[in-house]
Design a protein around this motif. Structure first.
Motif, PDB file in Angstrom:
ATOM      1  N   CYS A   1       4.741  -4.330   8.599  1.00 17.44           N
ATOM      2  CA  CYS A   1       3.867  -3.576   7.627  1.00 17.44           C
ATOM      3  C   CYS A   1       2.870  -3.303   8.186  1.00 17.44           C
ATOM      4  O   CYS A   1       2.056  -3.678   9.009  1.00 17.44           O
ATOM      5  CB  CYS A   1       3.549  -4.509   6.287  1.00 17.44           C
ATOM      6  SG  CYS A   1       2.490  -3.823   5.249  1.00 17.44           S
TER       7      CYS A   1
ATOM      8  N   CYS B   1       0.635  -1.253   6.923  1.00 16.85           N
ATOM      9  CA  CYS B   1      -0.542  -1.047   6.017  1.00 16.85           C
ATOM     10  C   CYS B   1      -1.625  -2.362   5.620  1.00 16.85           C
ATOM     11  O   CYS B   1      -2.787  -2.379   6.032  1.00 16.85           O
ATOM     12  CB  CYS B   1      -0.369  -0.698   4.735  1.00 16.85           C
ATOM     13  SG  CYS B   1       0.684   0.863   4.897  1.00 16.85           S
TER      14      CYS B   1
ATOM     15  N   GLN C   1       0.947  -1.159   0.128  1.00 20.28           N
ATOM     16  CA  GLN C   1       0.174  -0.038  -0.012  1.00 20.28           C
ATOM     17  C   GLN C   1       0.870   1.366  -0.098  1.00 20.28           C
ATOM     18  O   GLN C   1       1.335   1.754  -0.885  1.00 20.28           O
ATOM     19  CB  GLN C   1      -0.848  -0.094   1.036  1.00 20.28           C
ATOM     20  CG  GLN C   1      -1.979  -1.068   0.880  1.00 20.28           C
ATOM     21  CD  GLN C   1      -2.963  -1.155   2.023  1.00 20.28           C
ATOM     22  OE1 GLN C   1      -3.433  -0.464   2.941  1.00 20.28           O
ATOM     23  NE2 GLN C   1      -3.711  -2.426   2.099  1.00 20.28           N
ATOM     24  N   CYS C   2       1.512   1.627   1.370  1.00 24.36           N
ATOM     25  CA  CYS C   2       2.155   2.849   1.218  1.00 24.36           C
ATOM     26  C   CYS C   2       3.632   2.711   0.418  1.00 24.36           C
ATOM     27  O   CYS C   2       4.285   3.469  -0.033  1.00 24.36           O
ATOM     28  CB  CYS C   2       2.601   3.504   2.796  1.00 24.36           C
ATOM     29  SG  CYS C   2       3.773   2.813   3.497  1.00 24.36           S
TER      30      CYS C   2
ATOM     31  N   CYS D   1       7.421  -0.661   3.459  1.00 29.98           N
ATOM     32  CA  CYS D   1       8.140  -1.949   3.794  1.00 29.98           C
ATOM     33  C   CYS D   1       8.368  -2.726   2.760  1.00 29.98           C
ATOM     34  O   CYS D   1       9.197  -3.812   2.756  1.00 29.98           O
ATOM     35  CB  CYS D   1       7.207  -2.799   4.795  1.00 29.98           C
ATOM     36  SG  CYS D   1       5.674  -3.247   3.816  1.00 29.98           S
TER      37      CYS D   1
END
Ligand code: FES
Ligand code: FES
Lengths: 170, 297
Positions: free
Chosen positions: A135, A137, A99-100, A103
């Motif tokens: 992680c 997210c 997602q972001c 990681c």
């Protein structure tokens, strides 16, 4: 005082002047502008800084730059094969395993190292191998799925490259 | 991190000379603890002597006399060794529990021993397997039972001019099995709140315990033996009632503190539960080894 080291990074030889107190992580990011390797915790807990040192995943925040003299490092910038994504990278994209993305470099490298050792990991083995990659997210489910998917592709690829030997018992 | 001089000698002799000549030098092996302490300025040596380029310290040797673990041997190499898994199951379990894959690829067994943190996962199994520590300095070599190495949390009898060159583990005698279990809040990446290692030698009947060694981690300033619990098991048939009694006594031998990871009372209770499980696991391992040696002998 800076020391000279000779090292191979992503397949390319480098001669570098580095201060002994500089971590491998800082050296990669600041001296070589390889900013795909991230700093999360700086204490060996999150895995965002994972690189492959002689093929083995390590936390680059806990390695000194001078320690890699004569050794070989692969960062996320060097995981692809001439622009073709590694199956783990491909699967992370396709399966929503990121997602972001903070990681992701560490997960991709650690996942790639896992498949090198064990081309057919079960879920427990994947989770254990990635225990050192946090992680915030995804909730990990999609990451695990992505690694399983990548393992399938990885096995297909190696099967086409080297035909699997006939099983002895027919 | 403060600055320091970095040396990476390729022979043990050069490394020992460097330690001998310098006031405030530290030995760097895997670095997973030391580099963290440098970053936090908990330690500020003027010289780091990296011993990873010394070939003679890099061996993991297995033989009829036992196991020799050189100072450069990582947790991952212990984990990957079929011999360790087969004959030193407790040590295998301890090494496989440490940190993450990334940490296990760097952290060394000898480093784990030298840091002397009470919660080190390889120490209780090495203690019950009766490991010895080999130390070198310019003055010569000495050997000590691992149990006698620790003087307190983070402190050992290793002198600043010495290098621990290896940990030596004798081959467990026939009928002996070992196991290690620990409890932590998270399954991985966490320090042990308590750990228990057991090595048992069974008589030929496969039920009577000839000898027991029990070591507890993270519940005292140093790893300790639970000798009263060992005495309860020795010479007795391993009935569930006896195992439960030994586990209860082991928990009274623990001297835990309360900290962020667990309260003292909880730690004591964990020791009781883990001790019962680990005694049983060590007995099962002994039976497995016994069966293997019968088949091959
Ligand atoms: S930044 Fe290295 S493990 Fe978190
Ligand atoms: S995708 Fe954001 S931390 Fe993993």
């Amino acid at each position: 005082m800076k020391q000279q080291i000779v090292t191979k990074i992503n397949g390319q030889q480098h001669v570098l002047q580095v201060s002994p107190r500089k971590t491998l992580l800082a050296m990669l990011r600041e001296q070589l502008q390889l900013t795909g390797t991230k700093e999360g915790c700086g204490t060996g807990d999150c895995g965002a800084c994972t690189v492959l040192l002689d093929g083995q995943p390590v936390n680059s925040c806990l390695v000194l730059g001078v320690e890699i003299d004569g050794r070989e490092v692969i960062t996320i910038e060097g995981l692809d094969n001439d622009g073709e994504l590694h199956p783990v990278q491909e699967a992370l994209v396709e399966r929503g395993g990121m997602q972001c993305g903070f990681c992701t470099p560490g997960i991709a490298l650690n996942g790639a190292a896992l498949l090198q050792d064990n081309p057919d990991p079960d879920e427990a083995q994947i989770r254990r191998a990635l225990a050192g990659n946090l992680c915030r997210c995804t909730g990990y489910v999609k990451i695990v799925e992505a690694i399983q998917e990548a393992a399938r592709k990885w096995r297909e690829k190696s099967a086409t490259r080297t035909p699997a030997p006939e099983p002895a018992d027919g | 991190m403060r600055s320091f001089e970095y040396l990476a000698p390729s022979t043990l002799q050069d490394a020992l000379a460097a330690l001998h000549q310098r006031e405030n030098a530290s030995v760097l092996a895997g670095g997973t603890d030391l580099i963290l302490r440098l970053k936090r300025r908990e330690q500020s040596p003027s010289t780091l002597v990296d011993i990873k380029r010394i070939e003679e310290l890099d061996g993991l040797e297995t033989g009829v006399h036992g196991l020799s673990i050189g100072a450069g041997v990582t947790m991952s190499r212990i984990e990957a060794s079929a011999v360790v898994r087969q004959d030193y199951a407790g040590l295998h379990a301890g090494a496989a529990t440490v940190g993450s894959a990334q940490i296990r690829n760097r952290a060394t067994v000898v480093g784990n021993v030298c840091n002397a943190t009470p919660c080190a996962d390889t120490v209780p199994p090495l203690v019950v397997l009766q490991a010895q520590v080999r130390m070198s300095s310019q003055g010569g070599e000495r050997r000590l039972p691992l149990e006698q190495l620790f003087t307190g949390p983070g402190t050992t009898v290793v002198r600043p001019d010495e290098i621990v060159v290896s940990v030596e583990v004798p081959l467990p005698e026939p009928g002996t099995g070992s196991a290690y279990a620990r409890h932590s809040t998270r399954a991985a990446m966490d320090l042990a709140a308590a750990g228990v290692a057991v090595a048992l030698t069974l008589e030929d009947d496969n039920e009577t315990c000839r000898r027991a060694h029990i070591a507890l981690g993270a519940v005292a300033p140093t790893p300790i033996r639970a000798s009263q619990a060992e005495d309860i098991l020795s010479g007795q048939a391993l009935t569930p009632a006896l195992v439960a009694e030994a586990a209860r006594v082991a928990s009274t031998e623990a001297r835990p503190i309360s900290d962020v990871r667990a309260s003292a009372e909880f730690r004591q209770e964990i020791v009781r539960v883990l001790a019962a499980r680990t005694i049983q696991a060590a007995a099962a391992d002994a039976q497995r080894r016994q069966a293997m040696s019968r088949r091959s002998g």
